[in-house]
Design a protein around this motif. Structure first.
Motif, PDB file in Angstrom:
ATOM      1  N   GLU A 369       0.834  -1.205   0.000  1.00 11.50           N
ATOM      2  CA  GLU A 369       0.000   0.000   0.000  1.00 11.50           C
ATOM      3  C   GLU A 369       0.871   1.258   0.000  1.00 11.50           C
ATOM      4  N   ALA A 370       1.979   1.208   0.726  1.00 15.71           N
ATOM      5  CA  ALA A 370       2.884   2.359   0.741  1.00 15.71           C
ATOM      6  C   ALA A 370       3.459   2.611  -0.655  1.00 15.71           C
ATOM      7  N   CYS A 371       3.843   1.544  -1.332  1.00 13.26           N
ATOM      8  CA  CYS A 371       4.390   1.687  -2.688  1.00 13.26           C
ATOM      9  C   CYS A 371       3.316   2.144  -3.669  1.00 13.26           C
ATOM     10  N   ARG A 372       2.108   1.656  -3.488  1.00 13.30           N
ATOM     11  CA  ARG A 372       1.009   2.072  -4.376  1.00 13.30           C
ATOM     12  C   ARG A 372       0.724   3.558  -4.194  1.00 13.30           C
ATOM     13  N   ALA A 373       0.741   4.016  -2.956  1.00 15.16           N
ATOM     14  CA  ALA A 373       0.522   5.437  -2.693  1.00 15.16           C
ATOM     15  C   ALA A 373       1.608   6.281  -3.348  1.00 15.16           C
ATOM     16  N   THR A 374       2.852   5.785  -3.283  1.00 15.42           N
ATOM     17  CA  THR A 374       3.960   6.516  -3.897  1.00 15.42           C
ATOM     18  C   THR A 374       3.779   6.614  -5.401  1.00 15.42           C
ATOM     19  N   ASP A 441      -5.713  15.041  -1.594  1.00 16.11           N
ATOM     20  CA  ASP A 441      -6.779  14.779  -2.568  1.00 16.11           C
ATOM     21  C   ASP A 441      -6.472  13.530  -3.390  1.00 16.11           C
ATOM     22  N   THR A 442      -5.204  13.389  -3.807  1.00 16.51           N
ATOM     23  CA  THR A 442      -4.811  12.241  -4.636  1.00 16.51           C
ATOM     24  C   THR A 442      -5.002  10.936  -3.877  1.00 16.51           C
ATOM     25  N   LEU A 443      -4.540  10.894  -2.640  1.00 20.14           N
ATOM     26  CA  LEU A 443      -4.627   9.663  -1.862  1.00 20.14           C
ATOM     27  C   LEU A 443      -6.076   9.361  -1.482  1.00 20.14           C
ATOM     28  N   ARG A 444      -6.874  10.394  -1.197  1.00 21.07           N
ATOM     29  CA  ARG A 444      -8.279  10.187  -0.853  1.00 21.07           C
ATOM     30  C   ARG A 444      -9.056   9.675  -2.071  1.00 21.07           C
ATOM     31  N   GLU A 445      -8.714  10.221  -3.231  1.00 17.05           N
ATOM     32  CA  GLU A 445      -9.401   9.817  -4.461  1.00 17.05           C
ATOM     33  C   GLU A 445      -9.237   8.330  -4.736  1.00 17.05           C
ATOM     34  N   HIS A 446      -8.103   7.757  -4.336  1.00 16.50           N
ATOM     35  CA  HIS A 446      -7.833   6.335  -4.593  1.00 16.50           C
ATOM     36  C   HIS A 446      -8.004   5.489  -3.342  1.00 16.50           C
ATOM     37  N   SER A 447      -8.678   6.048  -2.358  1.00 18.35           N
ATOM     38  CA  SER A 447      -9.048   5.305  -1.138  1.00 18.35           C
ATOM     39  C   SER A 447      -7.842   4.718  -0.410  1.00 18.35           C
ATOM     40  N   ILE A 448      -6.774   5.503  -0.355  1.00 16.53           N
ATOM     41  CA  ILE A 448      -5.589   5.080   0.395  1.00 16.53           C
ATOM     42  C   ILE A 448      -5.819   5.354   1.872  1.00 16.53           C
ATOM     43  N   GLY A 449      -5.618   4.353   2.720  1.00 15.38           N
ATOM     44  CA  GLY A 449      -5.813   4.515   4.152  1.00 15.38           C
ATOM     45  C   GLY A 449      -4.490   4.668   4.887  1.00 15.38           C
ATOM     46  N   PHE A 450      -4.558   5.259   6.067  1.00 16.48           N
ATOM     47  CA  PHE A 450      -3.347   5.510   6.861  1.00 16.48           C
ATOM     48  C   PHE A 450      -3.446   4.773   8.190  1.00 16.48           C
ATOM     49  N   MET A 451      -2.309   4.254   8.635  1.00 15.67           N
ATOM     50  CA  MET A 451      -2.264   3.585   9.932  1.00 15.67           C
ATOM     51  C   MET A 451      -2.440   4.602  11.054  1.00 15.67           C
ATOM     52  N   GLN A 452      -3.230   4.218  12.043  1.00 18.79           N
ATOM     53  CA  GLN A 452      -3.442   5.064  13.218  1.00 18.79           C
ATOM     54  C   GLN A 452      -2.683   4.491  14.420  1.00 18.79           C
ATOM     55  N   ASP A 454      -3.669   3.334  17.148  1.00 14.45           N
ATOM     56  CA  ASP A 454      -4.258   2.138  17.743  1.00 14.45           C
ATOM     57  C   ASP A 454      -4.240   0.940  16.803  1.00 14.45           C
ATOM     58  N   GLY A 455      -3.601   1.080  15.629  1.00 15.02           N
ATOM     59  CA  GLY A 455      -3.507  -0.024  14.691  1.00 15.02           C
ATOM     60  C   GLY A 455      -4.609  -0.053  13.655  1.00 15.02           C
ATOM     61  N   SER A 456      -5.569   0.827  13.777  1.00 15.34           N
ATOM     62  CA  SER A 456      -6.647   0.878  12.792  1.00 15.34           C
ATOM     63  C   SER A 456      -6.200   1.658  11.565  1.00 15.34           C
ATOM     64  N   VAL A 457      -7.040   1.600  10.525  1.00 17.85           N
ATOM     65  CA  VAL A 457      -6.760   2.314   9.284  1.00 17.85           C
ATOM     66  C   VAL A 457      -7.851   3.354   9.079  1.00 17.85           C
ATOM     67  N   ALA A 458      -7.438   4.582   8.740  1.00 21.41           N
ATOM     68  CA  ALA A 458      -8.408   5.669   8.545  1.00 21.41           C
ATOM     69  C   ALA A 458      -8.042   6.448   7.294  1.00 21.41           C
ATOM     70  N   ALA A 459      -8.977   7.273   6.853  1.00 18.55           N
ATOM     71  CA  ALA A 459      -8.768   8.038   5.622  1.00 18.55           C
ATOM     72  C   ALA A 459      -7.883   9.253   5.847  1.00 18.55           C
ATOM     73  N   THR A 460      -7.586   9.579   7.100  1.00 12.53           N
ATOM     74  CA  THR A 460      -6.770  10.752   7.425  1.00 12.53           C
ATOM     75  C   THR A 460      -5.530  10.331   8.197  1.00 12.53           C
ATOM     76  N   SER A 461      -4.399  10.893   7.856  1.00 11.99           N
ATOM     77  CA  SER A 461      -3.166  10.577   8.561  1.00 11.99           C
ATOM     78  C   SER A 461      -3.053  11.415   9.824  1.00 11.99           C
ATOM     79  N   GLN A 462      -2.567  10.783  10.908  1.00 10.33           N
ATOM     80  CA  GLN A 462      -2.345  11.538  12.135  1.00 10.33           C
ATOM     81  C   GLN A 462      -1.026  12.301  12.091  1.00 10.33           C
ATOM     82  N   ASN A 463      -0.196  12.000  11.096  1.00  5.99           N
ATOM     83  CA  ASN A 463       1.075  12.712  10.921  1.00  5.99           C
ATOM     84  C   ASN A 463       0.912  13.738   9.806  1.00  5.99           C
ATOM     85  N   VAL A 464       0.809  14.984  10.170  1.00  6.57           N
ATOM     86  CA  VAL A 464       0.549  16.052   9.219  1.00  6.57           C
ATOM     87  C   VAL A 464       1.865  16.587   8.655  1.00  6.57           C
ATOM     88  N   PHE A 465       1.766  17.468   7.676  1.00  7.10           N
ATOM     89  CA  PHE A 465       2.959  18.089   7.089  1.00  7.10           C
ATOM     90  C   PHE A 465       3.564  19.086   8.072  1.00  7.10           C
TER      91      PHE A 465
END
Length: 1068
Positions: A369-374, A441-452, A454-465
């Motif tokens: 998933e990390a490589c796909r996002a890249t 926008d790019t990652l949201r458009e392709h339904s890329i999820g981020f690790m949280q 607590d181990g869950s996956v969400a549409a928003t990253s907790q690590n911001v720019f």
């Protein structure tokens, strides 16, 4: 395919031979089981410890014939004749090394190979290079050029002649910035980070947009232009379009025949076209032939659309017209690893350094998933860099508390987790925000999820720019150091290996999983995978033992599997940016095919038909060259066992231009320990041997080992021990936090018997009667001051007497005990300043000031206020009630003893002082300060919290009124202050005192207390590259100021005296 004059290369027999070579290389993937079963495998017969591992084989017989192959370039008399010839031709003997210790020290680079040169020649200019090449041709002694030696593929080592351009003072370090910073001309001895700093200061001075070099390798603060050019280095952010090949404008090169050509100089180009018409004609014909072969041209275009440093840069033959052979010439040299010519100067087109940057550490549920996002971010063009971390890489991050505080969720994350460090840039903050939003926008458009967390996956990253450089540099520092951090965590006694592969970014997810599976199948549990994901470029780092034949087969089978995955399955690059070297030279034909490889062989023949320039590198006839000359890293001492010999430390070392660097000290120490072990083992073998032939062989090797060890021990006294400043600045650049100075101090204590012998007794006597020692020192300084009032130049008399004693009376082993005085040594110190009574009654704050023994013995430079007086003045103006410790005379931090290996005396003095300071400070309630930064550092290391003087002034700067008292100053921050993190406060305070502040530009002055007086070549070498300035010069350590003054022949002054002049008590 090729011009008629070259058709022999692809004649039927040549083609069959080339195919046979490729098949032989493929045959090397045969398994251990099959080889054992058939008993006929040529590969199996060659994969032995004796054939592959340094030091494991027998001593070659004296009548072994010389061959131009690694391990067989024996001394048959040619190297002796070569050495005599270059010395007779004007190369000073002191710059020609043939002894066992120094040739061994230069037998390593950052790779896992070792070859010990027969001769090392330190050259200072083109004329010397030409002379050395002339005699190399005459005596047929192949040469290898070396800059920083941070290469990872074995291209900077040789067992023939090593021509060294680094650590040569101010030589090979010139530069010229042109076109408002859009181009820069640089010589090969400049470090890449230094070049970027020069461009940064130029832009600030002229109020221009910031620019930088295109290539940005992780080792940019250690590697030099010579290596960046010859490896076609790229890095984390430059991709393909900004590597050396695409940003080089001109080159100046010395060919094997001694001809110098500068492509920026019309006159030399015109001359070159006449004298070397056949060479240029050959290049033109070769380019025309390649361009007419559409299949080959398409292959080259495709290969170089991604990162590729496997083989030569033959895209020079497709990117430029055959009618312009000079463009082909300059570009074919890029990435040639010193096998075609010596490049003495490069003109780069610089690239913009956008002022607005932001980085985010994005964590994903899997590597795929990390490589796909890249791949999605690359396709959308929304990020400027994307660095991949697998779970093993993240474990290194988990060990760093600051990194864990910056990156949410990394600590204890799921085993399948992977991460991508991304960076966006913009010409303005608004542009930057647009790029950041496009990432989401790019990652949201392709339904890329981020690790949280607590181990869950969400549409928003907790690590911001992150936009603050202090924050996002934590992320990039981790990435830059990850190779060496992983290497430092390897199993004891193993070697760190790094492979460097690339593929189209869209193939990255699948290739990454295949490579991870490969490591599991071959039992490499510690392996990690990370790298420049935006360019499909991955680094594979793992530890490997070379201690048995099973180890050798494990590595060989892994390499064969990796070649099949990368080159055959994904049509990728076996080397993306680290250069071919010896590491994948065996596999060039497998990756490129026969036709392209034969083109590369023709390039080599055009430039170097006699194979005298770095043979065995980049192209080879040996299908197992990657398995030979393997480096051992035997356990030697816990202080240095984690060292991977990367060489990052070298640029910080005061002795690098004089004797050895920290990396070299470590590798020499390892070899001495290995020789000791081998000698002991050999004695046991010989004593038990009953076979006459074995007895003779073992006895011969034992005699060799014993002789070699004795030579190492004899030479190491000066090269290893005495010239080490033990300042610890190597630790500042070491990614695994090794302080080689600690090893040297241990050697001084143990091997020299400091504590047990006469020297230890003398040190103990001085420690117990230190007050008398202070008085005696002031008495000597009084005589010194009196002589200066009587004679105009008394230093010449005293220095002459010292030199006479050192050179004519004392043995070479003792002469370092006599210091050589200079005219910048001050007279004796006066009494400590009285403390202000008004301050006692008015101040609400207290501070304990410990005047160091240096301040109590040495007076100020002529016409300058004593440093203790100046410091007390500043403290009282800031509103502090100053207290001295009781019974100051006789107190000492112990550093004067500790640096010499006298641990008992050092512990006695530091313990005594620590007790006094704790009592007077009410166990640390009252802050403690001292004026001499090395003493401050020493006290902090023994557990007493003492403030660096300038750092303390910085903290109370708002309690003072400041008035700049100088247009500009030159400032040297002592190495102890750098190690305590006080560099920024130094410059912040300096800017309050002066309009412009010029950094000294050197890591350390090399004085090391009194060592610089006893070994004056140490500060002379350390200070020679100091930034030139007409401004007054300041530092914050008396001994540093003496050394800096003597080398620059300019009086350096105590920084605290400038601060005193620039400050006054705060007005109401």
């Amino acid at each position: 395919m090729l011009p008629s004059a070259r058709k022999r290369l692809l004649a039927p027999n040549a083609g069959v031979a080339a195919v046979a070579r490729a098949r032989l290389r493929r045959s090397s993937s045969i398994s251990l089981q099959k080889a054992t079963k058939t008993g006929k495998s040529k590969v199996a017969s060659q994969l032995t410890m004796a054939a592959c591992v340094y030091g494991a084989g027998p001593i070659l017989p004296a009548d072994t014939p010389w061959q131009n192959k690694d391990g067989l370039r024996v001394e048959d008399g040619r190297y002796k004749k070569f050495t005599e010839a270059i010395i007779d031709d004007g190369i000073p003997a002191e710059r020609v090394y043939t002894d066992a210790l120094r040739t061994y020290a230069y037998g390593t680079d950052a790779s896992f190979y070792r070859l010990n040169p027969k001769v090392v020649v330190k050259v200072l200019n083109e004329a010397e290079v030409i002379r050395v090449l002339r005699h190399a041709r005459e005596h047929h002694t192949p040469v290898t050029f070396r800059a920083a030696g941070t290469s990872l593929s074995g291209q900077a080592i040789t067992d023939s002649v090593l021509i060294k351009i680094s650590h040569a003072g101010r030589h090979w370090r010139r530069h010229e910035i042109r076109d408002g910073g859009k181009t820069i001309v640089v010589e090969p001895g400049l470090i890449g980070g230094e070049v970027n700093e020069l461009l940064k200061r130029y832009a600030v001075k002229h109020n221009l947009p910031q620019r930088k070099l295109g290539p940005d390798p992780a080792s940019i603060n250690s590697c030099m232009i010579g290596g960046i050019f010859n490896n076609n280095s790229s890095g984390m952010c430059c991709g393909v379009s900004q590597n050396t090949f695409h940003t080089v404008k001109d080159v100046r090169a010395v060919l094997l025949d001694g001809t110098v050509v500068d492509t920026a100089d019309a006159a030399t180009v015109a001359s070159f076209k006449q004298t070397h018409a056949s060479l240029l004609d050959d290049l033109s014909k070769l380019a025309a032939s390649v361009q007419s072969d559409h299949e080959l041209a398409a292959l080259i275009e495709k290969k170089f659309s991604i990162k590729c440093t496997t083989g030569y840069s033959i895209n020079a033959l497709t990117d430029f017209s055959p009618r312009d052979p000079m463009e082909i010439f300059k570009h074919i040299l890029v990435g040639s690893e010193g096998t075609l010519a010596f490049v003495s100067k490069v003109t780069y087109a610089t690239v913009p350094e956008h002022p607005h940057r932001a980085s985010a550490f994005l964590m994903f549920e899997s590597m795929h998933e990390a490589c796909r996002a890249t791949a999605l971010m690359k396709r959308a063009g929304v990020v400027d860099a994307a660095e991949l971390f697998d779970r093993a890489s993240l474990r290194e991050g988990e060990k760093d508390a600051i990194f864990c505080d910056t990156v949410h969720g990394v600590k204890g994350c799921d085993e399948a987790t992977a991460a991508v460090l991304v960076e966006c840039r913009g010409a303005s903050d608004g542009d930057l925000n647009v790029h950041i939003q496009r990432v989401w926008d790019t990652l949201r458009e392709h339904s890329i999820g981020f690790m949280q967390r607590d181990g869950s996956v969400a549409a928003t990253s907790q690590n911001v720019f992150l936009k603050d450089p202090k924050e996002f540099n934590v992320l990039w520092d981790m990435r830059k150091d990850i190779i060496t951090k992983v290497g430092g965590s390897r199993s004891p006694g193993t070697v760190m290996l790094i492979e460097d592969v690339a593929c189209p970014t869209d193939s990255l997810p699948d290739m990454s999983l295949d490579l991870i599976d490969m490591f599991k199948r071959h039992n490499y549990p510690e392996a990690c995978l990370f790298g420049h994901a935006l360019d499909g470029n991955l680094h594979l780092v793992f530890s490997q033992g070379f201690n048995s034949q099973t180890d050798l087969w494990q590595f060989q089978n892994l390499m064969s599997d990796m070649v099949d995955i990368v080159a055959n399955k994904y049509k990728g690059s076996l080397k993306g940016e680290h250069g071919t070297g010896r590491n994948v030279a065996s596999f060039v034909e497998i990756e490129w095919g026969v036709k392209a490889t034969e083109v590369m062989r023709e390039v080599k023949r055009i430039f170097d038909p006699k194979l005298l320039l770095n043979p065995g590198v980049l192209l080879t006839e040996d299908p197992l060259v990657h398995m030979k000359s393997l480096k051992l890293m035997p356990l030697a001492d816990k202080l240095i066992d984690r060292c991977i010999e990367c060489g990052f430390c070298e640029s910080n070392c005061p002795s690098k231009d004089v004797t050895l660097t920290p990396r070299q000290r470590i590798t020499v120490y390892r070899e001495m320990e290995r020789l000791n072990s081998e000698l002991n083992a050999g004695q046991r073998v010989v004593s038990k041997s009953r076979v006459k032939q074995q007895l003779s062989s073992e006895a011969t090797k034992q005699a060799f080992v014993e002789s070699r060890l004795k030579e190492f021990e004899r030479l190491s006294k000066y090269y290893f021990e005495r010239t080490c400043a033990t300042d610890g600045m190597c630790q500042e650049k070491c990614p695994v936090d090794i302080n080689t100075g600690d090893l040297v101090k241990k050697v001084r204590a143990v091997e020299l018997g400091r504590d047990a012998g006469a020297s230890g007794a003398v040190a103990g006597t001085i420690a117990r009667h230190f007050s008398a020692f202070e008085s005696a020192t002031r008495g000597l300084l009084s005589v010194w001051a009196l002589s200066r009032s009587v004679w105009t130049y008394p230093e010449y008399l005293f220095a002459g007497a010292a030199v006479f004693l050192r050179e004519r009376v004392l043995s070479a082993d003792k002469k370092h005990l006599v210091p050589v005085p200079n005219r910048y040594i001050p007279g004796p110190a006066g009494r400590l300043p009285p403390l202000s009574a008004a301050g006692d009654s008015a101040a609400k704050k207290e501070v304990v000031y410990f005047p160091s023994c240096v301040a109590r013995m040495f007076g100020p430079p002529p016409g300058t206020r004593p440093v203790a007086d100046a410091f007390v003045s500043v403290l009282e103006k800031a509103g502090y009630r100053v207290k001295y410790p009781p019974a100051v005379p006789g107190l000492c931090c112990g550093m004067i003893f500790e640096s010499k290996g006298c641990a008992s005396a050092a512990a006695e003095k530091s313990g005594e002082l620590a007790k006094v300071l704790r009592e007077v400070s009410d166990n640390g309630r009252i802050p403690i300060v001292s004026e001499t930064t090395p003493c401050v550092k020493q006290l902090n290391e023994v557990g007493v919290a003492v403030y660096d003087p300038v750092q303390f002034v910085y903290l109370c700067r708002r309690e003072l009124d400041w008035t700049p008292v100088a247009d500009g100053i030159r400032l040297h921050v002592p190495c102890s202050s750098k190690k305590m993190g006080a560099s920024d406060p130094f410059f912040e305070v300096a800017r309050l005192c002066a309009g412009e502040v010029v950094p000294s530009g050197i890591p350390c002055c090399g004085m090391a207390g009194d060592r610089g007086l006893r070994i004056p070549e140490l500060p002379a070498a350390s200070v020679q590259n100091i930034e030139q300035s007409d401004y007054p010069s300041f530092s914050c350590s008396t001994t540093c100021e003496i050394g800096l003054s003597n080398v620059t022949q300019t009086q350096w002054l105590p920084f605290l005296t400038l601060i005193d002049k620039a400050t006054r008590a705060k007005t109401a």
